[in-house]
Design an enzyme around this catalytic site. Structure first.
Site, mmCIF file in Angstrom:
data_model
loop_
_atom_site.group_PDB
_atom_site.id
_atom_site.type_symbol
_atom_site.label_atom_id
_atom_site.label_comp_id
_atom_site.label_asym_id
_atom_site.label_seq_id
_atom_site.Cartn_x
_atom_site.Cartn_y
_atom_site.Cartn_z
ATOM 1 N N GLY A 85 49.466 17.225 -26.570
ATOM 2 C CA GLY A 85 50.189 17.004 -25.149
ATOM 3 C C GLY A 85 50.930 17.961 -24.459
ATOM 4 O O GLY A 85 51.370 17.846 -23.681
ATOM 5 N N ARG B 174 53.529 28.642 -32.852
ATOM 6 C CA ARG B 174 53.312 28.292 -34.112
ATOM 7 C C ARG B 174 52.006 28.903 -34.683
ATOM 8 O O ARG B 174 50.956 29.146 -33.719
ATOM 9 C CB ARG B 174 53.673 26.992 -34.367
ATOM 10 C CG ARG B 174 52.701 26.013 -33.569
ATOM 11 C CD ARG B 174 53.381 24.740 -33.856
ATOM 12 N NE ARG B 174 52.535 23.667 -32.999
ATOM 13 C CZ ARG B 174 52.725 22.082 -33.105
ATOM 14 N NH1 ARG B 174 53.544 21.840 -34.024
ATOM 15 N NH2 ARG B 174 51.956 21.512 -32.549
ATOM 16 N N ASP C 151 53.872 19.844 -37.764
ATOM 17 C CA ASP C 151 54.688 19.378 -36.556
ATOM 18 C C ASP C 151 55.826 18.800 -37.279
ATOM 19 O O ASP C 151 56.154 17.795 -37.709
ATOM 20 C CB ASP C 151 53.929 17.993 -36.374
ATOM 21 C CG ASP C 151 52.634 18.395 -35.232
ATOM 22 O OD1 ASP C 151 52.483 19.448 -35.035
ATOM 23 O OD2 ASP C 151 51.978 17.431 -34.932
ATOM 24 N N GLY D 113 55.136 18.075 -21.062
ATOM 25 C CA GLY D 113 54.573 19.018 -21.586
ATOM 26 C C GLY D 113 55.445 20.320 -22.093
ATOM 27 O O GLY D 113 54.813 21.225 -22.504
ATOM 28 N N ASP E 293 48.053 11.996 -37.322
ATOM 29 C CA ASP E 293 47.968 12.795 -36.126
ATOM 30 C C ASP E 293 48.758 13.990 -36.809
ATOM 31 O O ASP E 293 48.523 15.270 -36.179
ATOM 32 C CB ASP E 293 48.075 12.595 -34.954
ATOM 33 C CG ASP E 293 49.580 11.762 -34.565
ATOM 34 O OD1 ASP E 293 49.644 10.811 -35.235
ATOM 35 O OD2 ASP E 293 50.210 12.393 -34.032
ATOM 36 N N ARG F 9 43.691 17.899 -37.914
ATOM 37 C CA ARG F 9 44.581 16.905 -38.204
ATOM 38 C C ARG F 9 43.527 15.808 -39.031
ATOM 39 O O ARG F 9 42.542 15.662 -38.467
ATOM 40 C CB ARG F 9 45.330 16.662 -36.980
ATOM 41 C CG ARG F 9 46.113 17.449 -36.663
ATOM 42 C CD ARG F 9 46.419 17.183 -35.170
ATOM 43 N NE ARG F 9 47.043 18.391 -34.475
ATOM 44 C CZ ARG F 9 48.320 18.487 -34.470
ATOM 45 N NH1 ARG F 9 49.306 17.492 -35.256
ATOM 46 N NH2 ARG F 9 49.130 19.515 -33.990
ATOM 47 N N LYS G 280 53.586 25.887 -28.359
ATOM 48 C CA LYS G 280 54.101 24.492 -28.177
ATOM 49 C C LYS G 280 55.182 24.532 -27.001
ATOM 50 O O LYS G 280 56.265 25.255 -27.140
ATOM 51 C CB LYS G 280 54.641 23.690 -29.638
ATOM 52 C CG LYS G 280 55.242 22.640 -29.503
ATOM 53 C CD LYS G 280 55.595 22.136 -30.835
ATOM 54 C CE LYS G 280 56.406 20.730 -30.898
ATOM 55 N NZ LYS G 280 56.684 20.392 -32.171
#
Length: 491
Positions: free
Chosen positions: A93, A178, A264, A128, A254, A185, A115
């Site tokens: 996203g 990252r 994450d 976003g 996820d 995933r 990110k």
């Protein structure tokens, strides 16, 4: 005249997958970017170096304002179970993969992903963007976990901007770069399974096998072998989390890496006052992802992956066989890590009782997890009178004294040497972890354009097992105000 930063030349292996796997798009430019943090250690893994100055070309590439040579920016689609409920399609996203670079050690390639680089087709009403607060937390914790020896994605840099974004309150935007060999995933597999697109499921599994697990291709059933290996890695990772008191906060499928990496960083935390039921994510009202639940949820997620891979593996029996090792691997690894934390070199029949009794004391007295195990290494077998720094952490001192007497007896049984044990325990029990209040102090300063505390914390956390006496205060008990800090999924 200064030389411009030599931009890396990317490839993008994920872009070679069929179009249904991703969406090609451009990042949304970040206005007036500035450097907040840079990891020399992460950069070295792909042969990059810190820009000699606030280089516009470097900032522009890693803020999403410029496309580097060979880069094919894209966002991936995936689905997942969130808090145990099937959530359907999710996807990147606010993450945009720039591509991959060769690892400096010659072992494969590393993907670099922005990110917070703007909206994607998977943003689901979001803007976003990531905020400076969460970007600094991810940057620092990724690098801290790597220094602790725990498999994790890495963080190259944080780039900030004065652009305002609205969360609970207005905040400023940031982009964190990252890094990982892959961001695939468990939910990437679930996406194709629940859409009954088994040809695409096979393409994904074959890609993972060929690129990351080629040694499994010669197995009688490579897909079963893949599930078994991911299950093993996940069980091991859960043991490592528990041993340092790390709590992920959002263990949705996820957010689970097919490579067994910590993936994450949202509402994470490190255990302070010990409580096995502690929930680090204040939006987790049911405690699904509490500290004590993490091993069980890791197993649940492996079963969800097994369900998704069932059409490839071929039978329920073979799938269950691949999943069957989880508990034994977790228990063995966790037990070994706890023995190391206690400085025990052998395994004795009564050790479980000794360890359970200790954790009962930690629970009843809400003892600081990191400080206790670090100070335990200073215990001397023949000198109980020197236990005061340890006893000071515990309200019920008679209970601790009784346990310490049993512990000393156990140490004598294996002829433990005080100094050798102290050194061994210091090598596995960190003095420094990323406590929430330390991150918050760095964030507060960064929001005033003072990034010195980000750099200082990064320096300290690169060597979590070293004494670093000049930074002793960073290992102290958290201040009273820290008890009011909360972290959630908002970022």
């Amino acid at each position: 005249m200064t030389q411009p930063y030599p931009l890396p030349v990317f490839e993008n292996r994920f872009a070679a997958l069929p179009p249904a796997f991703h969406t090609r798009l451009q990042p949304t430019p970040l206005p007036a970017p500035y450097l907040v943090g840079f990891s020399e250690a992460a950069a070295a893994t792909v042969g990059l170096s810190r820009p000699a100055h606030e280089d516009d070309s470097f900032l522009d590439v890693f803020a999403g304002n410029r496309i580097a040579p060979g880069s094919l920016p894209l966002s991936a689609v995936y689905s997942g179970h969130q808090f145990g409920v099937w959530a359907g399609q999710l996807g990147d996203g606010r993450a945009i993969t720039l591509g991959d670079l060769p690892a400096a050690d010659g072992q494969g390639r590393i993907e670099l992903q922005l990110k917070g680089a703007g909206q994607t087709p998977y943003s689901r009403m979001g803007d976003g963007r990531a905020v400076l607060r969460s970007s600094i937390r991810e940057f620092l914790c990724s690098e801290a976990m790597a220094a602790l020896g725990i498999p994790t994605t890495r963080a190259l840099t944080v780039i900030g901007s004065d652009q305002r974004v609205l969360r609970e309150t207005p905040e400023t935007a940031a982009v964190v770069t990252r890094m990982a060999p892959s961001f695939i995933r468990f939910g990437s597999f679930e996406h194709w399974y629940y859409n009954q697109r088994f040809d695409d499921l096979k393409i994904l599994a074959d890609t993972v096998l060929e690129q990351f697990y080629p040694q499994l291709l010669t197995e009688a059933n490579p897909y079963q072998a893949l599930l078994r290996e991911v299950t093993r890695r996940t069980a091991t990772l859960m043991a490592q989390w528990q041993a340092v008191g790390f709590m992920h906060g959002v263990m949705n499928t996820d957010n689970m890496s097919i490579l067994g990496l910590t993936l994450d960083y949202g509402p994470f935390g490190f255990m302070e006052a010990f409580d096995a039921r502690h929930i680090c994510n204040h939006t987790d009202s049911q405690g699904r992802y509490s500290y004590q639940m993490q091993p069980r949820i890791g197993q649940w997620n492996c079963f969800a992956l097994g369900q998704a891979m069932l059409p490839l593996i071929g039978s329920v029996e073979q799938t269950e066989a691949a999943l069957a090792e989880y508990e034994a691997i977790f228990q063995a690894r966790h037990d070994a890590l706890l023995h190391a934390k206690l400085g025990l070199n052998t395994r004795q029949p009564d050790d479980d009782q000794l360890i359970q009794a200790l954790f009962a004391i930690l629970q009843a007295n809400h003892v600081d997890f990191t400080l206790f195990f670090r100070r335990l290494g200073d215990l001397r077998i023949g000198n109980p009178e020197q236990d005061e720094p340890l006893r000071d952490l515990i309200l019920d001192r008679p209970a601790f004294d009784a346990w310490a007497a049993q512990y000393r007896q156990r140490l004598r049984a294996e002829d433990s040497d005080d100094e050798a044990r102290r050194l061994a325990m210091q090598a596995v029990n960190p003095k420094y972890v990323l406590r929430n209040y330390l991150a918050q102090v760095a964030i507060d300063k960064a929001q005033q354009k003072d990034f010195s505390e980000v750099a200082r914390l990064q320096q300290i956390l690169r060597h979590p097992f070293d004494e670093q006496p000049e930074f002793d205060r960073y290992a102290d008990l958290p201040p009273d105000w820290a008890s009011h800090l909360e972290v959630s999924c908002s970022s």
